[in-house]
Write a protein that holds these residues in place. Structure first.
Motif, mmCIF file in Angstrom:
data_model
loop_
_atom_site.group_PDB
_atom_site.id
_atom_site.type_symbol
_atom_site.label_atom_id
_atom_site.label_comp_id
_atom_site.label_asym_id
_atom_site.label_seq_id
_atom_site.Cartn_x
_atom_site.Cartn_y
_atom_site.Cartn_z
ATOM 1 N N ILE A 19 41.548 -49.112 57.507
ATOM 2 C CA ILE A 19 41.544 -50.602 57.301
ATOM 3 C C ILE A 19 42.473 -50.815 55.876
ATOM 4 O O ILE A 19 41.979 -50.148 54.948
ATOM 5 C CB ILE A 19 40.011 -50.922 57.213
ATOM 6 C CG1 ILE A 19 39.446 -50.864 58.444
ATOM 7 C CG2 ILE A 19 40.095 -52.648 57.016
ATOM 8 C CD1 ILE A 19 37.859 -51.108 58.290
ATOM 9 N N LEU A 125 38.053 -57.284 62.812
ATOM 10 C CA LEU A 125 37.044 -56.091 62.485
ATOM 11 C C LEU A 125 35.745 -56.116 63.376
ATOM 12 O O LEU A 125 35.421 -57.485 63.752
ATOM 13 C CB LEU A 125 36.518 -55.718 61.136
ATOM 14 C CG LEU A 125 37.785 -55.431 60.334
ATOM 15 C CD1 LEU A 125 37.072 -55.098 58.838
ATOM 16 C CD2 LEU A 125 38.888 -54.457 60.910
ATOM 17 N N TYR A 160 37.222 -51.508 63.116
ATOM 18 C CA TYR A 160 37.856 -51.773 64.183
ATOM 19 C C TYR A 160 37.136 -51.321 65.540
ATOM 20 O O TYR A 160 36.792 -50.311 65.878
ATOM 21 C CB TYR A 160 39.436 -51.270 64.509
ATOM 22 C CG TYR A 160 40.080 -51.936 63.480
ATOM 23 C CD1 TYR A 160 40.875 -53.286 63.765
ATOM 24 C CD2 TYR A 160 40.582 -51.308 62.128
ATOM 25 C CE1 TYR A 160 41.556 -53.916 62.621
ATOM 26 C CE2 TYR A 160 41.734 -51.914 61.458
ATOM 27 C CZ TYR A 160 42.079 -53.157 61.594
ATOM 28 O OH TYR A 160 42.782 -53.902 60.600
#
Length: 246
Positions: A19, A125, A160
């Protein structure tokens, strides 16, 4: 943001995909824009990404795999330590080690955590909150080196998504909203508001799998029992009293 809130799902399985630091920073900045008591911001956020520390946290979240596999583990804490330190540094005596200010810090912390959730989901997310944080707050505090005046409230994992579950059912808004004053529920109200929920096939399957008569029994006799409630309640209260000098 409207669709993010409307379609929130709890995600427990995550891709092994990094991320971007900029997204992480936006999540934190979004959290701290939340409303709070007196603009005192009586909370702190511990972000855990290192596998070793996640391994240490896992047992205190009942060994839920998402603690280990989620790229981001946010622990949101009620915190009077920072503000009290500032007061003393400015030559005045803080007066926030009491139940009122733990409650205020608790509210601030929860608002910040929900803001963080909305921002994270707006960037694609998935998130999930862990209620186990209050069950083992003292042990989690030890892992995270929290000083007195800092108490874990909730944990949010993020990453994710590697799954796309159905939306979790909710009660109809009529069950929640009261106009002007609280109107207590009669038996007909309760039956009406919970009927759709109870008649879902997946709910019937849960009741059957637990060999019980209804969903209420699943909650009271399996998920959140009297013995567990009393045990974890005492643990959390004792730790709050110790940490906040109540």
């Amino acid at each position: 943001m409207k669709n993010v809130i409307k379609y929130h799902k709890s995600i427990r399985n995550f891709q092994a995909r990094p991320i971007d630091d900029n997204i992480i920073l936006k999540i934190v900045k979004g959290a701290i824009r939340g409303s709070n008591t007196g603009n005192m911001q009586l909370y702190s956020i511990i972000l855990t990404t290192q596998p070793k520390i996640k391994e240490q946290l896992m047992p205190f979240h009942f060994n839920q795999p998402m603690v280990k596999h989620a790229p981001l583990v946010f622990t949101f804490c009620a915190d009077i330590n920072r503000f009290s330190h500032w007061c003393k540094l400015r030559g005045t005596e803080p007066c926030y080690d009491n139940f009122l200010w733990f409650s205020s810090a608790l509210v601030d912390t929860i608002i910040a955590s929900e803001n963080a959730c909305v921002v994270a989901e707006s960037y694609g997310l998935g998130t999930c909150f862990l209620g186990t944080t209050m069950y083992n707050a003292k042990e989690i505090a030890n892992v995270l080196n929290l000083p007195k005046g800092v108490v874990p409230v909730t944990t949010m994992v993020a990453g994710y998504p590697a799954e796309d579950p159905d939306l979790t059912e909710r009660l109809p808004y009529q069950a929640i909203l009261h106009f002007e004053k609280y109107r207590d529920y009669n038996d007909s109200d309760i039956n009406l508001y919970y009927s759709e929920f109870e008649n879902l096939q997946k709910i019937k399957d849960i009741v059957k799998d637990n060999n019980l008569n209804n969903l209420a029994e699943v909650f009271t006799q399996r998920r959140y029992t009297k013995a567990d409630n009393e045990n974890f309640s005492k643990k959390y209260l004792d730790f709050v009293k110790e940490s906040f000098n109540i």
